[in-house]
Design a protein around this motif. Structure first.
Motif, PDB file in Angstrom:
ATOM      1  N   TYR A   1      29.561   6.308 -63.813  1.00  0.00           N
ATOM      2  CA  TYR A   1      29.489   7.767 -63.779  1.00  0.00           C
ATOM      3  C   TYR A   1      28.551   8.287 -64.871  1.00  0.00           C
ATOM      4  O   TYR A   1      27.754   9.202 -64.641  1.00  0.00           O
TER       5      TYR A   1
ATOM      6  N   CYS B   1      33.460   1.537 -64.152  1.00  0.00           N
ATOM      7  CA  CYS B   1      33.369   2.736 -63.299  1.00  0.00           C
ATOM      8  C   CYS B   1      32.967   3.949 -64.146  1.00  0.00           C
ATOM      9  O   CYS B   1      32.141   4.770 -63.721  1.00  0.00           O
ATOM     10  N   SER B   2      33.529   4.042 -65.351  1.00  0.00           N
ATOM     11  CA  SER B   2      33.149   5.146 -66.248  1.00  0.00           C
ATOM     12  C   SER B   2      31.681   5.040 -66.651  1.00  0.00           C
ATOM     13  O   SER B   2      30.960   6.049 -66.703  1.00  0.00           O
TER      14      SER B   2
ATOM     15  N   SER C   1      40.665   1.457 -55.494  1.00  0.00           N
ATOM     16  CA  SER C   1      40.701   2.811 -56.040  1.00  0.00           C
ATOM     17  C   SER C   1      39.390   3.140 -56.760  1.00  0.00           C
ATOM     18  O   SER C   1      38.889   4.275 -56.692  1.00  0.00           O
ATOM     19  N   ALA C   2      38.813   2.151 -57.447  1.00  0.00           N
ATOM     20  CA  ALA C   2      37.519   2.378 -58.100  1.00  0.00           C
ATOM     21  C   ALA C   2      36.410   2.559 -57.069  1.00  0.00           C
ATOM     22  O   ALA C   2      35.499   3.380 -57.253  1.00  0.00           O
TER      23      ALA C   2
ATOM     24  N   SER D   1      36.716   6.045 -55.730  1.00  0.00           N
ATOM     25  CA  SER D   1      36.296   7.053 -56.707  1.00  0.00           C
ATOM     26  C   SER D   1      34.781   7.116 -56.859  1.00  0.00           C
ATOM     27  O   SER D   1      34.250   8.092 -57.401  1.00  0.00           O
ATOM     28  N   THR D   2      34.080   6.082 -56.415  1.00  0.00           N
ATOM     29  CA  THR D   2      32.616   6.072 -56.494  1.00  0.00           C
ATOM     30  C   THR D   2      31.979   6.819 -55.330  1.00  0.00           C
ATOM     31  O   THR D   2      30.849   7.296 -55.435  1.00  0.00           O
TER      32      THR D   2
ATOM     33  N   TRP E   1      37.770  -0.135 -64.720  1.00  0.00           N
ATOM     34  CA  TRP E   1      37.612   1.313 -64.867  1.00  0.00           C
ATOM     35  C   TRP E   1      36.588   1.639 -65.963  1.00  0.00           C
ATOM     36  O   TRP E   1      35.955   2.702 -65.928  1.00  0.00           O
TER      37      TRP E   1
END
Length: 574
Positions: free
Chosen positions: A24, A20-21, A490-491, A494-495, A17
């Motif tokens: 973003y 992933c952050s 889930s990652a 979310s992308t 995550w």
């Protein structure tokens, strides 16, 4: 290098995550910078166009597919009648174009004779040479008379082409005429803003407008074939980069283990150096192909060449370097299982970080060194001066900035940096060093080496913006696959909204900024006209535009001799 990549994180770990952050953050910050830069460059473009109010192309419209007048057996009367009737308040004058191939041949013959005269005068002063020079002068005068006869209006009228440059009394009138459909048939009276006179490719104006799509398709097919055939050396280079595969294909390669350090050179530096050597010739091949696409200006030709070289580099240098192996097997897998592409791309990206780091270092050290030294031009000039130009008086020459060679390679490095910003962040310091070195080199080259041959007022930026958007999208697709490989669905999910937002952002920028880069707004044109009227410069700028687009066939050839005074053009613009 592998110790600092995302591949060291365990599957299903919550540390993903963090990546992933970071994805973003990099994406949103990149989109913010793109939007800010697009807006800034747009404002700079408007200011630059205001500062270049003297340019004749702001008053001039290129008109193609002019119909033939059966009554007068000509096209020029059609131009004058049409614009006098439908643009009565803004129309000023026109310059019809002619098929000047015969005049071009005569001019080449005249220049050849002039060069022979100059050589004879340079090498010897004997009476025999004086007699020969006299004969050559007579031949030159005969060619002068032929050129004068060919330039008469009666002779030129039979060679009229359905193309003309039409000058208007104001920029406002030119903008309205260029951006409106003149008649109900959109394939007649086709108008667009004219390029700068120095930017025009006169030879391509001879190509009928209806044949342009065929020329462009032919060029795109040629570049596609080049891209396909270039896959062979790229996959070969990647075979060298993977020593285990090289031993399988070429067993004698095991001998490199006997020499200390040779294996590291063969599998490390050599592949990127060989790849750079192959890729170096590609922009020159593509720009030669683009000459046959029929573009009416050098700037448009260079921009299209930039696009073709960029996508060539994406296909051959980036994707083939990542997805190397048995090429046919890889292609078959991607066609039969297209959903697996993000995962394969992610797996390959994390495995090829070392190669791309070496590629950036090699490209920076060798590419910028070659850019400063210009060895190709030095060798070419030395070869000419010692062969066919030996003993001749040579003129100094300068070259324009090769946008088609520089921009795509910089965009490729941006693409590599974007993809590895989250996958292998240790690559970024090398990329920053590459850009800093490139900035220093090209500031020097632009200021002291290259000359400006045309002014686009920022028209390259929309394409650079597009290249960076492509890099961001590829980065996001790679991370979707990588999160899937790391068992973090889930990652990956979310992308997907981030990817959709990026695509929508691209469409917004196209609607918000792109039209102003290729069309002149009526308001801006009127504001520039009003400013010129207040400063009493409108008439002077208009007079500069009236005779700016005289075609080469109406210009006197540069004979640099006493006879040149006889070569004044007999036909001027109406």
């Amino acid at each position: 290098m592998d110790a600092f990549t995302i591949s060291n994180i365990r599957k299903g770990s919550n540390w993903l995550w963090v990546h992933c952050s970071c994805l973003y953050f990099v994406s949103f910050y990149g989109l913010y910078l793109l939007y800010k830069e697009y807006n800034d460059i747009l404002l700079k473009r408007i200011r630059q166009l205001h500062n270049l109010r003297h340019q004749p192309n702001q008053f001039t419209v290129l008109v193609r597919e002019i119909p033939f007048c059966d009554e007068h057996k000509a096209r020029d009367c059609c131009v004058d009648h049409f614009f006098s009737k439908y643009h009565p308040h803004s129309y000023q004058s026109y310059q019809i174009l002619y098929d000047g191939r015969d005049l071009e041949k005569l001019s080449k013959q005249a220049k050849s004779i002039r060069n022979k005269i100059a050589n004879l005068r340079h090498h010897s002063l004997t009476r025999k040479n004086d007699a020969e020079i006299g004969k050559l002068k007579e031949s030159l005068l005969e060619l002068v008379r032929k050129i004068q006869h060919t330039q008469t209006k009666e002779q030129l009228q039979a060679k009229e082409m359905p193309v003309a440059f039409v000058t208007f009394k104001s920029r406002w009138g030119a903008a309205l005429a260029a951006q409106s459909q003149q008649i109900s048939n959109p394939l007649l009276w086709i108008t667009e803003m004219a390029p700068e006179p120095r930017d025009v490719i006169w030879r391509n104006l001879e190509i009928p407008y209806r044949y342009f799509p065929l020329y462009k398709v032919g060029v795109y097919l040629a570049v596609s074939l080049l891209t396909i055939f270039f896959a062979v050396p790229v996959t070969t280079v990647q075979g060298v980069a993977k020593y285990d595969r090289l031993k399988k294909w070429f067993p004698p390669a095991t001998a490199v283990q006997l020499i200390p350090g040779l294996k590291s050179i063969v599998t490390g530096f050599l592949p990127s150096a060989v790849l750079n050597g192959f890729v170096y010739v590609v922009p020159f091949a593509v720009i030669e192909m683009a000459k046959f696409a029929g573009y009416v200006s050098r700037s448009r030709k260079d921009i299209r060449a930039c696009n073709m070289v960029f996508y060539f580099l994406i296909g051959n240098v980036f994707f083939l370097s990542l997805l190397s192996g048995s090429l046919l097997d890889q292609i078959g897998e991607y066609i039969s299982h297209p959903r697996d592409f993000p995962g394969r791309l992610a797996s390959a990206a994390s495995a090829q970080a070392d190669f791309f780091m070496t590629y950036i270092l090699t490209n920076g050290l060798s590419g910028f060194s070659l850019e400063i030294l210009q060895p190709g031009l030095l060798l070419w000039d030395a070869m000419k001066s010692h062969t066919w130009d030996r003993g001749k008086k040579t003129r100094p020459y300068l070259n324009p900035l090769p946008y088609y060679r520089i921009i795509p390679f910089v965009a490729l490095c941006i693409l590599i940096g974007m993809v590895y910003a989250v996958v292998a962040p240790l690559l970024l310091p090398f990329l920053v060093g590459y850009f800093c070195l490139g900035y220093v080199v090209f500031i020097n080259q632009i200021q002291d080496v290259y000359i400006t041959t045309y002014e686009t007022c920022g028209q390259y930026w929309p394409f650079i913006h597009h290249y960076i958007l492509v890099a961001i999208v590829i980065m996001q697709v790679t991370m979707i696959g990588l999160f899937g490989l790391k068992s973090k669905p889930s990652a990956s999910l979310s992308t997907i909204p981030l990817l959709i937002f990026t695509l929508l952002f691209n469409e917004y920028c196209k609607a918000r900024f792109l039209p102003t880069f290729f069309e002149c707004s009526v308001k801006d044109a009127r504001d520039r006209d009003d400013f010129d009227e207040q400063t009493d410069l409108l008439e002077a700028n208009l007079r500069n535009a009236i005779d700016a687009y005289s075609p080469p066939c109406l210009r006197p050839p540069d004979l640099e001799d006493g006879e040149s005074s006889l070569l004044e053009p007999l036909v001027s613009s109406v």
